[in-house]
Motif scaffolding. Structure first.
Motif, PDB file in Angstrom:
ATOM      1  N   LYS A 156      15.043 -25.590 -26.141  1.00 44.90           N
ATOM      2  CA  LYS A 156      15.625 -26.195 -27.346  1.00 44.90           C
ATOM      3  C   LYS A 156      14.907 -25.713 -28.613  1.00 44.90           C
ATOM      4  CE  LYS A 156      17.641 -30.313 -25.287  1.00 44.90           C
ATOM      5  NZ  LYS A 156      17.583 -31.784 -25.176  1.00 44.90           N
ATOM      6  N   GLN A 157      13.602 -25.535 -28.542  1.00 41.15           N
ATOM      7  CA  GLN A 157      12.862 -25.017 -29.699  1.00 41.15           C
ATOM      8  C   GLN A 157      13.337 -23.607 -30.048  1.00 41.15           C
ATOM      9  OE1 GLN A 157       8.695 -25.161 -28.801  1.00 41.15           O
ATOM     10  NE2 GLN A 157       8.558 -27.366 -29.064  1.00 41.15           N
ATOM     11  N   GLY A 158      13.598 -22.795 -29.025  1.00 41.38           N
ATOM     12  CA  GLY A 158      14.106 -21.449 -29.261  1.00 41.38           C
ATOM     13  C   GLY A 158      15.463 -21.463 -29.939  1.00 41.38           C
ATOM     14  N   VAL A 159      16.318 -22.396 -29.519  1.00 40.53           N
ATOM     15  CA  VAL A 159      17.649 -22.520 -30.125  1.00 40.53           C
ATOM     16  C   VAL A 159      17.512 -22.969 -31.583  1.00 40.53           C
ATOM     17  CG1 VAL A 159      19.788 -23.864 -30.064  1.00 40.53           C
ATOM     18  CG2 VAL A 159      18.869 -22.906 -27.967  1.00 40.53           C
ATOM     19  N   GLU A 160      16.604 -23.908 -31.845  1.00 38.68           N
ATOM     20  CA  GLU A 160      16.406 -24.391 -33.214  1.00 38.68           C
ATOM     21  C   GLU A 160      15.964 -23.276 -34.158  1.00 38.68           C
ATOM     22  OE1 GLU A 160      13.608 -27.587 -32.933  1.00 38.68           O
ATOM     23  OE2 GLU A 160      15.026 -28.899 -31.879  1.00 38.68           O
ATOM     24  N   LEU A 161      15.194 -22.318 -33.617  1.00 42.32           N
ATOM     25  CA  LEU A 161      14.753 -21.191 -34.440  1.00 42.32           C
ATOM     26  C   LEU A 161      15.831 -20.114 -34.568  1.00 42.32           C
ATOM     27  CD1 LEU A 161      11.066 -20.769 -33.264  1.00 42.32           C
ATOM     28  CD2 LEU A 161      11.850 -21.469 -35.515  1.00 42.32           C
ATOM     29  N   GLY A 162      16.906 -20.239 -33.790  1.00 41.40           N
ATOM     30  CA  GLY A 162      17.993 -19.268 -33.861  1.00 41.40           C
ATOM     31  C   GLY A 162      17.762 -18.038 -33.005  1.00 41.40           C
ATOM     32  N   LEU A 163      16.988 -18.167 -31.955  1.00 44.03           N
ATOM     33  CA  LEU A 163      16.697 -17.027 -31.083  1.00 44.03           C
ATOM     34  C   LEU A 163      17.721 -16.934 -29.957  1.00 44.03           C
ATOM     35  CD1 LEU A 163      12.869 -17.516 -30.776  1.00 44.03           C
ATOM     36  CD2 LEU A 163      14.024 -15.741 -32.067  1.00 44.03           C
ATOM     37  N   ILE A 164      17.998 -15.710 -29.551  1.00 46.08           N
ATOM     38  CA  ILE A 164      18.842 -15.485 -28.382  1.00 46.08           C
ATOM     39  C   ILE A 164      17.900 -14.987 -27.296  1.00 46.08           C
ATOM     40  CG2 ILE A 164      21.140 -14.679 -27.815  1.00 46.08           C
ATOM     41  CD1 ILE A 164      21.235 -13.182 -30.380  1.00 46.08           C
ATOM     42  N   ASP A 165      18.077 -15.455 -26.068  1.00 45.18           N
ATOM     43  CA  ASP A 165      17.117 -15.100 -25.031  1.00 45.18           C
ATOM     44  C   ASP A 165      17.525 -13.921 -24.160  1.00 45.18           C
ATOM     45  OD1 ASP A 165      19.102 -16.276 -23.579  1.00 45.18           O
ATOM     46  OD2 ASP A 165      17.842 -17.805 -22.659  1.00 45.18           O
ATOM     47  N   GLY A 166      18.665 -13.330 -24.386  1.00 44.47           N
ATOM     48  CA  GLY A 166      19.062 -12.156 -23.618  1.00 44.47           C
ATOM     49  C   GLY A 166      19.745 -12.473 -22.300  1.00 44.47           C
TER      50      GLY A 166
END
Length: 190
Positions: free
Chosen positions: A141-151
């Protein structure tokens, strides 16, 4: 009588040896105070050790990001060893913690977008392997909040849904009363 003779002879030989080699024994047993504190060398210094040492002194957010990324990826590959798993979890957590502070510098250096940051995917996967599903979910969820895509093919939202399902399935289920029982109808006693 022979045993007495041999005992006295052995003590005499030991006294001569001690007297002759005493300076050498004292030197071997004396602590080396003059040389200063010595760090024990338990293993060979690895590139990972050098990166960690460099990270301790690095202040530039872009350089810290790159060093942390390299440390995380290298320790992730070797995380089967318990010590390396601790290194991975420590530095991956540090990278996740520092990334919001580094985000502006990263965006400026990469044309207004955050570059791919695999730490969120790697840390969440490692936590998921360890059975720490709630922590893995919060990292995703933290990654999504930062706008990152995980591949991943399903994108972060798909991984989050899968983790939520795993968490739900891992929780113990309540027993439901049989539909024909008194408890289900509400005819309970007392």
């Amino acid at each position: 009588m022979n045993w007495l003779f041999f005992s006295v002879a052995a003590l005499g030989i030991a006294a001569v040896v001690l007297r002759r080699y005493m300076p050498w024994i004292e030197q071997a047993l004396k602590p080396e105070v003059e040389a200063g504190p010595r760090r024990p060398v338990l293993r060979k210094v690895t590139p990972l050790d050098r990166m960690i040492e460099t990270l301790r002194h690095e202040k530039d957010p872009l350089e810290r990001h790159h060093l942390l990324g390299e440390i995380v990826e290298e320790s992730y590959r070797q995380r089967a060893a318990a010590a390396m798993n601790k290194v991975f979890l420590r530095f991956a957590g540090l990278h996740v913690k520092e990334l919001p502070k580094m985000a502006e510098a990263l965006k400026a250096a990469h044309g207004g977008k955050l570059p791919p940051v695999p730490v969120f995917k790697l840390l969440a996967a490692a936590l998921e392997e360890g059975g720490r599903l709630e922590e893995a979910l919060s990292i995703r969820k933290q990654g999504v909040e930062l706008g990152l895509i995980d591949g991943t093919k399903a994108r972060p939202a798909g991984r989050i849904k899968k983790l939520q399902k795993k968490i739900k399935d891992a929780q113990p289920r309540r027993k439901r009363p049989h539909p024909g029982s008194a408890r289900a109808r509400g005819d309970r006693k007392g």
